[in-house]
Design a protein around this motif. Structure first.
Motif, PDB file in Angstrom:
ATOM      1  N   ALA A   1       4.638  16.121  -0.449  1.00 50.08           N
ATOM      2  CA  ALA A   1       3.835  14.904  -0.542  1.00 50.08           C
ATOM      3  C   ALA A   1       4.709  13.700  -0.881  1.00 50.08           C
ATOM      4  O   ALA A   1       4.540  12.602  -0.327  1.00 50.08           O
ATOM      5  CB  ALA A   1       2.747  15.090  -1.595  1.00 50.08           C
ATOM      6  N   VAL A   2       5.694  13.882  -1.798  1.00 50.76           N
ATOM      7  CA  VAL A   2       6.607  12.780  -2.157  1.00 50.76           C
ATOM      8  C   VAL A   2       7.448  12.369  -0.937  1.00 50.76           C
ATOM      9  O   VAL A   2       7.627  11.182  -0.661  1.00 50.76           O
ATOM     10  CB  VAL A   2       7.512  13.199  -3.330  1.00 50.76           C
ATOM     11  CG1 VAL A   2       8.621  12.167  -3.530  1.00 50.76           C
ATOM     12  CG2 VAL A   2       6.683  13.330  -4.590  1.00 50.76           C
ATOM     13  N   ASN A   3       7.984  13.363  -0.210  1.00 54.64           N
ATOM     14  CA  ASN A   3       8.820  13.056   0.956  1.00 54.64           C
ATOM     15  C   ASN A   3       8.061  12.297   2.023  1.00 54.64           C
ATOM     16  O   ASN A   3       8.589  11.366   2.651  1.00 54.64           O
ATOM     17  CB  ASN A   3       9.391  14.348   1.542  1.00 54.64           C
ATOM     18  CG  ASN A   3      10.408  14.995   0.617  1.00 54.64           C
ATOM     19  OD1 ASN A   3      10.984  14.326  -0.246  1.00 54.64           O
ATOM     20  ND2 ASN A   3      10.626  16.297   0.784  1.00 54.64           N
ATOM     21  N   LYS A   4       6.753  12.690   2.208  1.00 57.19           N
ATOM     22  CA  LYS A   4       5.944  12.012   3.216  1.00 57.19           C
ATOM     23  C   LYS A   4       5.679  10.564   2.821  1.00 57.19           C
ATOM     24  O   LYS A   4       5.803   9.643   3.644  1.00 57.19           O
ATOM     25  CB  LYS A   4       4.644  12.766   3.395  1.00 57.19           C
ATOM     26  CG  LYS A   4       3.730  12.156   4.454  1.00 57.19           C
ATOM     27  CD  LYS A   4       2.452  12.986   4.602  1.00 57.19           C
ATOM     28  CE  LYS A   4       1.532  12.337   5.630  1.00 57.19           C
ATOM     29  NZ  LYS A   4       0.261  13.090   5.762  1.00 57.19           N
ATOM     30  N   ALA A   5       5.347  10.349   1.548  1.00 57.83           N
ATOM     31  CA  ALA A   5       5.067   8.992   1.079  1.00 57.83           C
ATOM     32  C   ALA A   5       6.329   8.132   1.133  1.00 57.83           C
ATOM     33  O   ALA A   5       6.286   6.947   1.484  1.00 57.83           O
ATOM     34  CB  ALA A   5       4.512   9.038  -0.346  1.00 57.83           C
ATOM     35  N   GLU A   6       7.485   8.729   0.790  1.00 56.61           N
ATOM     36  CA  GLU A   6       8.748   7.979   0.824  1.00 56.61           C
ATOM     37  C   GLU A   6       9.108   7.582   2.259  1.00 56.61           C
ATOM     38  O   GLU A   6       9.578   6.465   2.511  1.00 56.61           O
ATOM     39  CB  GLU A   6       9.861   8.829   0.214  1.00 56.61           C
ATOM     40  CG  GLU A   6      11.192   8.108   0.134  1.00 56.61           C
ATOM     41  CD  GLU A   6      12.270   8.986  -0.470  1.00 56.61           C
ATOM     42  OE1 GLU A   6      13.304   8.435  -0.906  1.00 56.61           O
ATOM     43  OE2 GLU A   6      12.109  10.217  -0.508  1.00 56.61           O
TER      44      GLU A   6
ATOM     45  N   GLN B   1       0.828  -1.207   0.000  1.00 56.27           N
ATOM     46  CA  GLN B   1       0.000   0.000   0.000  1.00 56.27           C
ATOM     47  C   GLN B   1       0.865   1.262   0.000  1.00 56.27           C
ATOM     48  O   GLN B   1       0.588   2.224  -0.735  1.00 56.27           O
ATOM     49  CB  GLN B   1      -0.922  -0.011   1.220  1.00 56.27           C
ATOM     50  CG  GLN B   1      -1.988  -1.098   1.168  1.00 56.27           C
ATOM     51  CD  GLN B   1      -2.800  -1.175   2.446  1.00 56.27           C
ATOM     52  OE1 GLN B   1      -2.475  -0.519   3.426  1.00 56.27           O
ATOM     53  NE2 GLN B   1      -3.868  -1.998   2.437  1.00 56.27           N
ATOM     54  N   SER B   2       1.936   1.305   0.784  1.00 61.19           N
ATOM     55  CA  SER B   2       2.821   2.475   0.840  1.00 61.19           C
ATOM     56  C   SER B   2       3.519   2.688  -0.492  1.00 61.19           C
ATOM     57  O   SER B   2       3.730   3.826  -0.926  1.00 61.19           O
ATOM     58  CB  SER B   2       3.872   2.283   1.948  1.00 61.19           C
ATOM     59  OG  SER B   2       3.256   2.173   3.201  1.00 61.19           O
ATOM     60  N   GLN B   3       3.903   1.606  -1.179  1.00 62.45           N
ATOM     61  CA  GLN B   3       4.569   1.718  -2.477  1.00 62.45           C
ATOM     62  C   GLN B   3       3.639   2.360  -3.497  1.00 62.45           C
ATOM     63  O   GLN B   3       4.053   3.207  -4.297  1.00 62.45           O
ATOM     64  CB  GLN B   3       5.015   0.327  -2.949  1.00 62.45           C
ATOM     65  CG  GLN B   3       5.822   0.332  -4.250  1.00 62.45           C
ATOM     66  CD  GLN B   3       7.163   1.023  -4.096  1.00 62.45           C
ATOM     67  OE1 GLN B   3       7.910   0.688  -3.206  1.00 62.45           O
ATOM     68  NE2 GLN B   3       7.446   2.001  -4.943  1.00 62.45           N
TER      69      GLN B   3
ATOM     70  N   GLU C   1       2.147   7.238  -6.868  1.00 59.58           N
ATOM     71  CA  GLU C   1       1.145   8.205  -7.330  1.00 59.58           C
ATOM     72  C   GLU C   1       1.658   9.640  -7.181  1.00 59.58           C
ATOM     73  O   GLU C   1       1.597  10.439  -8.123  1.00 59.58           O
ATOM     74  CB  GLU C   1      -0.155   8.020  -6.554  1.00 59.58           C
ATOM     75  CG  GLU C   1      -0.886   6.721  -6.892  1.00 59.58           C
ATOM     76  CD  GLU C   1      -2.086   6.487  -5.991  1.00 59.58           C
ATOM     77  OE1 GLU C   1      -2.297   7.349  -5.087  1.00 59.58           O
ATOM     78  OE2 GLU C   1      -2.767   5.458  -6.130  1.00 59.58           O
ATOM     79  N   VAL C   2       2.191  10.005  -5.999  1.00 57.59           N
ATOM     80  CA  VAL C   2       2.622  11.398  -5.784  1.00 57.59           C
ATOM     81  C   VAL C   2       3.914  11.686  -6.539  1.00 57.59           C
ATOM     82  O   VAL C   2       4.158  12.822  -6.987  1.00 57.59           O
ATOM     83  CB  VAL C   2       2.801  11.699  -4.283  1.00 57.59           C
ATOM     84  CG1 VAL C   2       1.461  11.611  -3.567  1.00 57.59           C
ATOM     85  CG2 VAL C   2       3.799  10.743  -3.627  1.00 57.59           C
ATOM     86  N   HIS C   3       4.775  10.659  -6.725  1.00 59.46           N
ATOM     87  CA  HIS C   3       6.023  10.882  -7.448  1.00 59.46           C
ATOM     88  C   HIS C   3       5.769  11.122  -8.928  1.00 59.46           C
ATOM     89  O   HIS C   3       6.504  11.891  -9.582  1.00 59.46           O
ATOM     90  CB  HIS C   3       6.943   9.666  -7.271  1.00 59.46           C
ATOM     91  CG  HIS C   3       8.331   9.900  -7.804  1.00 59.46           C
ATOM     92  ND1 HIS C   3       8.699   9.549  -9.087  1.00 59.46           N
ATOM     93  CD2 HIS C   3       9.430  10.481  -7.241  1.00 59.46           C
ATOM     94  CE1 HIS C   3       9.962   9.891  -9.287  1.00 59.46           C
ATOM     95  NE2 HIS C   3      10.428  10.467  -8.158  1.00 59.46           N
ATOM     96  N   ALA C   4       4.679  10.503  -9.472  1.00 56.60           N
ATOM     97  CA  ALA C   4       4.336  10.693 -10.892  1.00 56.60           C
ATOM     98  C   ALA C   4       3.928  12.142 -11.158  1.00 56.60           C
ATOM     99  O   ALA C   4       4.157  12.675 -12.253  1.00 56.60           O
ATOM    100  CB  ALA C   4       3.222   9.732 -11.284  1.00 56.60           C
ATOM    101  N   VAL C   5       3.313  12.806 -10.173  1.00 55.24           N
ATOM    102  CA  VAL C   5       2.907  14.213 -10.323  1.00 55.24           C
ATOM    103  C   VAL C   5       4.132  15.120 -10.331  1.00 55.24           C
ATOM    104  O   VAL C   5       4.198  16.114 -11.073  1.00 55.24           O
ATOM    105  CB  VAL C   5       1.943  14.606  -9.183  1.00 55.24           C
ATOM    106  CG1 VAL C   5       1.599  16.091  -9.253  1.00 55.24           C
ATOM    107  CG2 VAL C   5       0.675  13.765  -9.241  1.00 55.24           C
ATOM    108  N   LEU C   6       5.203  14.825  -9.503  1.00 53.09           N
ATOM    109  CA  LEU C   6       6.375  15.696  -9.369  1.00 53.09           C
ATOM    110  C   LEU C   6       7.428  15.466 -10.457  1.00 53.09           C
ATOM    111  O   LEU C   6       8.145  16.401 -10.855  1.00 53.09           O
ATOM    112  CB  LEU C   6       7.025  15.474  -7.990  1.00 53.09           C
ATOM    113  CG  LEU C   6       8.233  16.334  -7.639  1.00 53.09           C
ATOM    114  CD1 LEU C   6       7.807  17.811  -7.515  1.00 53.09           C
ATOM    115  CD2 LEU C   6       8.885  15.869  -6.350  1.00 53.09           C
TER     116      LEU C   6
END
Length: 687
Positions: free
Chosen positions: A587-592, A296-298, A303-308
């Motif tokens: 958002a990317v940093n939080k998800a990572e 789920q975390s991956q 998703e957020v990395h694709a936006v950045l």
């Protein structure tokens, strides 16, 4: 040769008289002589006695003093004795004290017989072994002093040859063993007073002390035999005792150490198995849920990395340009700070170097003047030393000495007088010999003629010869005195001249050392001043000029790099606003961060399960080995217990077998102590 043979005969007679008094003598014979010492063998009713003896070297005495050491030949049960035999004790000495030079040990000799002639004095006390040891090491004399008589008497025995003679006695008469038993002496005589007056010990007391000494020595030997028997008995049982102790030690080791430790290891291994199995079960149930969380975390991170990701290349280009501009600005500012600091340092260094050079140049004028003065002094010292002629100066001193001149004249005159005296003596001796021949011819005529005129002439010639020889001797004596005094005056002159010359040499060396030191200082200061003026100051001035020229250029570079940094920062801010970069990056940093946390939990659980499985396998193996070791130890314990019982039965008779020997040894020690007490009591009563 005759006195030596007479002394030997007298010595043999004394030995026979002494041993006859004590043992009853049949025959005696000399075995060996070394120095003033003699080894003899004497047949007595008790057996063959070996006797080492030395007679007082003072042959002029009417008394004869004979020092002896006796031992029954090859008889371990017979103790050695030291004695003093005195023939014709004119001064009536009733005791003697002996010592060796360089030693504090004293030897006490008390009377064994009260008769006037052929008296025997027995040595009492613990010093025989010490006496032998000291004389073996050196050849010092033995000093002996008589006490208790009408007048004091002292004499000595030369130690030369004792080492060889006592060694021969040990080999011939005691199977190579030491003559005296040091261990017995040190124990039996340990309480004996240091200062014993042998003059107060009566012959009966001496006999008692001697008998007690012999009794204690016999008991001492019995004790040694009993102790040897006990040692042999114990030695027979020792292998069983040692094995018994070893077996008991092994049993104790197994019961108190190895078995408890192995059982503790077994219990720990069994507990580890239970704990490991529980941990494996827990982690096996946990791992599926952790794998679902990672998946789920991956998905969230993707998703957020694709936006950045479409904006990342442009962001990197702008940040790289900003980073380069900041680096260039920092380098330029550091260089500017270095230039400012270095210019200040150079200015201070140039000022300090100029000041140092000024001081050196100011002092050089004075130092060169001092050097010139020292050079003149050195030349003068060299001239005085080289112009000093030792031979001429010596002759001048002697020529000025009136006594030396007078003695030289007297020596010349005495040499002439001595030649005249030699001539006169030779002439008168020739005339005397001529008259002597005439007298002999006159006496040889037949019939006899009147030779009185020749006899008178011969007497006159002899008187004249005696007179001339006395004159010659007197002239020769005076000539020797004059020559000796002349030699003394010339030696004094030589010493004075040599001292003056040595002083000139010393002064020259001293001035040369001062000159060399001053020359070195001038040379060093000139070199240093030149180094400052021609190298160090110009070098710093060139560096100063270069840095002053560079400073405006670096200042301009700093302004340019500041402008580049400002432009890059503005561009980066505009880019972030246009792309909403900060929100998307957060958002990317939080998800990572969440993805890494979930992956760490899953990895920890899997590693924990592997570790628990490994611990379980190791604990199972440890359990098996511990059970096998416990079984082996219990088997060993049973075998050792059986052997311990067998050994205990084997050594049980020792206690009953050694009891009589222990009692015998104790009884002997008690008897020796009793003899020792009687010995000390007898000495105390006498003193």
């Amino acid at each position: 040769m005759a006195p030596k043979m007479a002394r030997k005969t007298a010595k043999t007679a004394l030995i026979l008289a002494s041993l006859n008094l004590v043992y009853g003598v049949a025959t005696a014979g000399t075995v060996m002589d070394e120095g003033d010492w003699t080894l003899s063998e004497v047949s007595t009713s008790s057996g063959v006695q070996c006797v080492v003896s030395n007679e007082d070297s003072g042959w002029f005495r009417s008394e004869v003093y004979l020092l002896e050491i006796t031992k029954l030949k090859n008889s371990p049960k017979s103790p050695a004795e030291i004695r003093l035999r005195v023939d014709n004790n004119k001064r009536g000495s009733t005791g003697f004290l002996g010592s060796i030079k360089g030693s504090s040990s004293k030897f006490v000799f008390s009377r064994l017989s009260a008769q006037q002639k052929n008296q025997t004095f027995i040595g009492i006390g613990p010093n025989l072994s010490r006496f032998i040891e000291l004389l073996k090491k050196n050849d010092d004399d033995i000093e002996i002093v008589g006490v208790g008589g009408s007048d004091s008497v002292d004499f000595s025995n030369d130690g030369d040859g004792f080492k060889e003679i006592i060694t021969a006695m040990e080999k011939r008469c005691n199977n190579g063993a030491p003559i005296a038993d040091n261990k017995f002496e040190s124990v039996f005589f340990q309480s004996l007073p240091q200062n014993i007056n042998p003059a107060k010990i009566a012959p009966a007391t001496t006999e008692q002390l001697r008998n007690l000494h012999f009794l204690a020595y016999s008991l001492h030997l019995q004790g040694k035999e009993a102790q040897s028997a006990l040692d042999a008995l114990v030695a027979r049982y020792t292998p069983f005792i040692r094995e018994f102790d070893s077996v008991k030690g092994k049993i104790n080791q197994i019961q108190n150490t190895e078995l408890p430790k192995t059982r503790e290891i077994l219990a720990h291994a069994q507990k580890q198995q239970v704990d490991s199995q529980a941990e494996i079960t827990r982690l096996t149930a946990l791992i599926p849920s952790l794998e679902t969380a990672v998946q789920q975390s991956q998905r969230s991170y993707d998703e957020v990395h694709a936006v950045l990701s479409p904006h990342i290349p442009e962001h990197n280009r702008i940040t790289n340009r900003l980073s380069l501009a900041l680096t260039a600005l920092s380098d330029a500012e550091n260089r500017y700070e270095f230039i400012v600091r270095r210019l200040s340092e150079i200015s201070s260094q140039i000022s300090a170097l100029d000041s140092e050079a000024d001081q050196l140049e100011s002092g050089l004028s004075r130092q060169r003047s001092e050097l010139s003065s020292l050079r003149s002094n050195l030349q003068e010292a060299e001239r005085r030393r080289s112009n000093y002629d030792i031979s001429d100066e010596r002759n001048r001193r002697l020529n000025r000495d009136s006594e030396h001149g007078r003695l030289k004249d007297e020596r010349q005159r005495l040499n002439g007088n001595l030649s005249d005296a030699d001539r006169d003596v030779s002439q008168i001796r020739g005339e005397r010999e001529r008259i002597q021949r005439s007298l002999e011819q006159c006496k040889a005529t037949t019939p006899p003629a009147d030779c009185s005129q020749f006899e008178r002439a011969l007497e006159v010639a002899r008187a004249q010869l005696d007179e001339k020889e006395k004159v010659k001797i007197e002239v020769s004596r005076r000539l020797n005195e004059v020559v000796s005094r002349l030699s003394s005056l010339e030696d004094d002159a030589d010493r004075q001249v040599r001292r003056e010359y040595d002083e000139l040499v010393r002064r020259e060396q001293e001035i040369r050392q001062e000159h060399n030191r001053a020359e070195d200082i001038v040379r060093q200061n000139e070199s240093r001043a030149n180094q400052i003026r021609n190298n160090e100051v110009p070098q710093r001035e060139r560096e100063q000029s270069q840095l002053i020229s560079e400073k405006p250029q670096v200042s301009a570079q700093i302004r340019d790099y500041n402008e580049s940094v400002d432009r890059a920062r503005v561009e980066l801010e505009n880019f972030k606003r246009a792309t909403d970069w900060d929100r998307k990056e957060a958002a990317v940093n939080k998800a990572e961060s969440q993805l890494k946390a979930d992956q760490s939990k899953l990895s920890t659980a899997k590693e924990g399960k592997k570790s628990a499985e490994k611990t379980l396998r190791e604990a199972q193996l440890t359990e098996k080995k511990s059970q096998e070791k416990i079984q082996s130890l219990e088997t060993q314990l049973s075998q050792l217990g059986k052997r311990s019982g067998e050994l205990e039965l084997a050594i049980k008779p020792l206690e009953s077998e050694r009891a009589p020997l222990d009692k015998k040894i104790a009884d002997i020690k008690q008897s020796i102590a009793g003899a020792q007490g009687q010995f000390m009591e007898a000495v105390a009563r006498a003193n």
